[in-house]
Design an enzyme around this catalytic site. Structure first.
Site, short mmCIF file in Angstrom:
data_model
loop_
_atom_site.label_atom_id
_atom_site.label_comp_id
_atom_site.label_asym_id
_atom_site.label_seq_id
_atom_site.Cartn_x
_atom_site.Cartn_y
_atom_site.Cartn_z
N GLU A 255 6.36 4.79 -1.02
CA GLU A 255 6.41 5.99 -0.29
C GLU A 255 7.22 5.63 0.85
OE1 GLU A 255 5.17 8.87 -0.90
OE2 GLU A 255 3.88 8.55 -2.72
N CYS A 289 6.41 10.92 8.00
CA CYS A 289 7.49 10.66 7.13
C CYS A 289 7.80 12.25 6.66
CB CYS A 289 6.98 9.90 5.96
SG CYS A 289 5.61 10.53 5.38
N GLU A 386 16.46 9.59 10.12
CA GLU A 386 14.76 9.84 10.39
C GLU A 386 14.42 9.87 11.76
OE1 GLU A 386 12.05 7.33 8.43
OE2 GLU A 386 10.81 9.02 8.03
P1 NAP Z 1 8.30 -0.47 8.25
O1 NAP Z 1 8.75 -1.22 9.16
O2 NAP Z 1 8.93 -0.34 6.76
O3 NAP Z 1 6.66 -1.35 7.72
C1 NAP Z 1 5.84 -0.80 6.74
C2 NAP Z 1 5.07 -1.90 6.43
O4 NAP Z 1 5.84 -2.90 5.94
C3 NAP Z 1 4.17 -2.86 7.58
O5 NAP Z 1 2.94 -3.02 7.35
C4 NAP Z 1 5.16 -3.71 7.70
O6 NAP Z 1 4.40 -4.81 8.49
C5 NAP Z 1 5.41 -4.36 6.36
N1 NAP Z 1 6.72 -4.99 6.48
C6 NAP Z 1 7.93 -4.81 7.06
N2 NAP Z 1 8.55 -5.87 6.54
C7 NAP Z 1 8.18 -6.39 5.71
C8 NAP Z 1 8.47 -7.71 4.78
N3 NAP Z 1 9.51 -8.28 5.07
N4 NAP Z 1 7.50 -7.92 3.96
C9 NAP Z 1 6.34 -7.35 3.78
N5 NAP Z 1 5.93 -6.36 4.67
C10 NAP Z 1 6.92 -5.88 5.48
O7 NAP Z 1 7.53 0.98 8.32
P2 NAP Z 1 7.01 1.61 9.68
O8 NAP Z 1 7.69 1.54 10.76
O9 NAP Z 1 5.70 0.88 9.86
O10 NAP Z 1 6.48 2.98 9.24
C11 NAP Z 1 7.62 3.98 9.24
C12 NAP Z 1 8.17 4.39 8.05
O11 NAP Z 1 7.24 4.86 7.08
C13 NAP Z 1 8.83 5.65 8.19
O12 NAP Z 1 10.12 5.39 7.50
C14 NAP Z 1 8.02 6.84 7.34
O13 NAP Z 1 8.94 7.74 6.98
C15 NAP Z 1 7.75 5.81 6.44
N6 NAP Z 1 6.24 6.58 5.86
C16 NAP Z 1 6.51 7.04 4.55
C17 NAP Z 1 5.37 7.81 4.05
C18 NAP Z 1 5.51 8.42 2.61
O14 NAP Z 1 4.21 8.54 2.14
N7 NAP Z 1 6.53 8.64 2.02
C19 NAP Z 1 4.01 7.98 4.62
C20 NAP Z 1 4.25 7.19 6.07
C21 NAP Z 1 5.22 6.63 6.53
P3 NAP Z 1 4.51 -5.02 10.19
O15 NAP Z 1 3.82 -4.08 10.39
O16 NAP Z 1 3.77 -6.29 10.27
O17 NAP Z 1 6.02 -5.13 10.37
#
Ligand code: NAP
Length: 483
Positions: A255, A289, A386
């Site tokens: 997602e 998102c 975004e």
């Molecule tokens: P993110 O930076 O991709 O982080 C999401 C999760 O991934 C966090 O738990 C993060 O951990 C983890 N993560 C980051 N790097 C990683 C790695 N190298 N290995 C394993 N895990 C890793 O996203 P975010 O900033 O938290 O969230 C915003 C994004 O989520 C936006 O793009 C939004 O559109 C998307 N989103 C999508 C949906 C959907 O249903 N399509 C719903 C909600 C949000 P840390 O926090 O420890 O860095």
């Protein structure tokens, strides 16, 4: 943070039913984005703790999968009831670490819990098939079985709902999970994990740990015992995790990010469109998102729409989410605010006009004023990226074809919205938009009964609804001969 039940504030990791510190005693700070205060320190787990959690899940899976669907359903229902009973405390924890207004946090707790209730009800309805055989002495039967240990990685913008949307169907199907919540918001996930323990979900079925992002992610994606990764977060991280999962050929659900068009046609109910845009754009300070990322308005009504939206935006109250009157809280951190303001600056440099807001808000480093930009074009960053902040870019268009072209002109394909009263146009637009979710005369599309998910770079798979369960099931085909 005043809680009726202070034992919900957990700072250790839940592994095999035990609350544990990190092996090296390390911790990470959890910061309230409204005032910069450190509200807790959470165990900083690494690969070794993750491996232990996977082993625990692997053991627990064997018993959990053999329980009756009804028994798993009852356990999920108990967990649902406990979350609802502690809605207020969970909302306070969420607002403290995430920043969203308390009313929205209460709403998310209820929305998040609804996935547990929904999948508790789906658990006993996992049916296989009998298929007419290819020869008189053959019979073909399918069974649906749980995929095994599931790794769940979730973002900070919906710290409870993004987790229950995965764990609900996984547990209902008979899987055991290892969850890694976002480092910014681990407390909400740990609090509901405490309620899973109280709901008598067996030790090892639900494991939750935060800490060293790369070390935990590395183990979750490399370990062959993990049979599935379900991820919600940015497209960039999603692509990387897909690569990491390739070596062990894991099943994946992704997602990812969105860039939602919100289209307002000349024949729209203008007041409804303004209300829809307001909630779709400014909920969670624009950090969803499925937020309206580009508001496309047909030329005849463009100025009237902009004027009414500006009046509505001027009335929004920005502040600390703990204050009951607050409607727009802080962004998750000051870097996020800098990034949003950078996009506004880029648009203005390229000729957009600021109709409202446009600055950092006086409330603090993490706050951005609710903003409206007009004269936005497709070469501006606010159109292409975004935004993840309270900025509404308005783009003028003339024809339906132009609206479709602008709307689909992105690598993303999560949610789209449009407002029209013409039934022919409604069908044509619904079919032509390359998005997994289309809101028609409606700005809020998420609910547990509907399939949530995106096309293109927005992801793989669907969550919630009857389809959500399939993501956690293998179809096994039995060919019976010699009959
Ligand atoms: P993110 O930076 O991709 O982080 C999401 C999760 O991934 C966090 O738990 C993060 O951990 C983890 N993560 C980051 N790097 C990683 C790695 N190298 N290995 C394993 N895990 C890793 O996203 P975010 O900033 O938290 O969230 C915003 C994004 O989520 C936006 O793009 C939004 O559109 C998307 N989103 C999508 C949906 C959907 O249903 N399509 C719903 C909600 C949000 P840390 O926090 O420890 O860095």
């Amino acid at each position: 943070m005043k809680l009726k039940d202070p034992r919900l504030l957990k700072t250790q990791a839940l592994i095999d039913g035990q609350w544990l510190d990190a092996d090296d005693g390390g911790s990470i700070p959890v910061v309230n984005p409204a005032d910069g205060e450190v509200i807790a320190r959470v165990a900083r787990c690494q690969g070794t703790e993750t491996r232990r959690a996977i082993e625990a899940a692997s053991r627990a899976f064997q018993d959990w999968r053999s329980q009756t669907a009804k028994a798993r359903s009852r356990a999920l229902r108990r967990w649902f009831d406990l979350i609802i009973a502690h809605q207020e405390d969970l909302a306070v924890i969420m607002t403290a670490e995430q920043g969203k207004p308390l009313a929205e946090s209460r709403g998310e707790v209820a929305y998040g819990a609804a996935f547990l209730e929904w999948f508790a009800e789906e658990a006993p309805r996992v049916y296989g098939d009998t298929i007419p055989g290819p020869a008189p002495d053959k019979r073909v039967v399918t069974l649906k079985q749980p995929v095994g240990v599931v790794a769940c990685i979730t973002p900070w913008n919906f710290p409870i709902a993004m987790l229950t949307r995965k764990v609900g169907p996984a547990l209902a199907a008979g899987c055991a999970v290892v969850c890694k919540p976002a480092s910014a918001t681990p407390l909400s996930a740990l609090a509901i994990a405490e309620l899973a323990v109280r709901a008598d979900i067996p030790a090892g079925v639900v494991n939750v740990l935060a800490g060293d992002t790369r070390a935990i992610g590395g183990e979750l994606t490399a370990n062959p015992e993990v049979r599935k990764l379900t991820f919600t977060g940015s497209t960039a991280v999603g692509k990387m995790l897909l690569e990491q999962c390739a070596a062990t050929v894991k099943r994946t659900s992704m997602e990812l990010g969105g860039n939602a068009p919100f289209i307002v046609f000349n024949d729209a109910d203008l007041d409804a469109a303004v209300q829809g845009a307001l909630i779709c754009k400014f909920r969670n300070a624009g950090q969803t998102c499925v937020c309206a990322n580009r508001i496309l308005v047909q030329s005849d009504i463009h100025d009237a729409f902009a004027e009414r939206l500006a009046a509505a935006v001027a009335a929004l109250r920005v502040g600390n989410g703990m204050q009951p009157e607050t409607e727009v809280g802080p962004l998750i951190d000051s870097k996020a605010a800098d990034s949003v303001l950078g996009m506004v600056e880029d648009a203005v440099e390229l000729g957009a006009e600021v109709l409202a807001g446009g600055q950092r808000a006086v409330n603090g480093e993490c706050f951005v004023e609710p903003t409206i930009l007009t004269g936005v074009r497709s070469d501006m960053r606010v159109f292409r990226e975004e935004i993840f902040g309270p900025v509404a870019p308005l783009v003028k268009f003339d024809t339906d074809d132009e609206a479709v072209e602008l709307a689909n002109d992105t690598e993303y394909g999560l949610a789209a919205y449009f407002y029209s009263r013409d039934i022919g146009r409604v069908w044509r637009m619904a079919e032509r938009l390359d998005y997994g979710i289309v809101g028609i005369n409606e700005g809020i599309i998420s609910n547990e009964a509907a399939p949530f998910g995106g096309m293109k770079a927005s992801g793989i798979g669907r969550e919630g609804s009857k389809y959500g369960m399939d993501e956690y099931l293998e179809v096994k085909y039995l060919c019976m001969g010699g009959i």
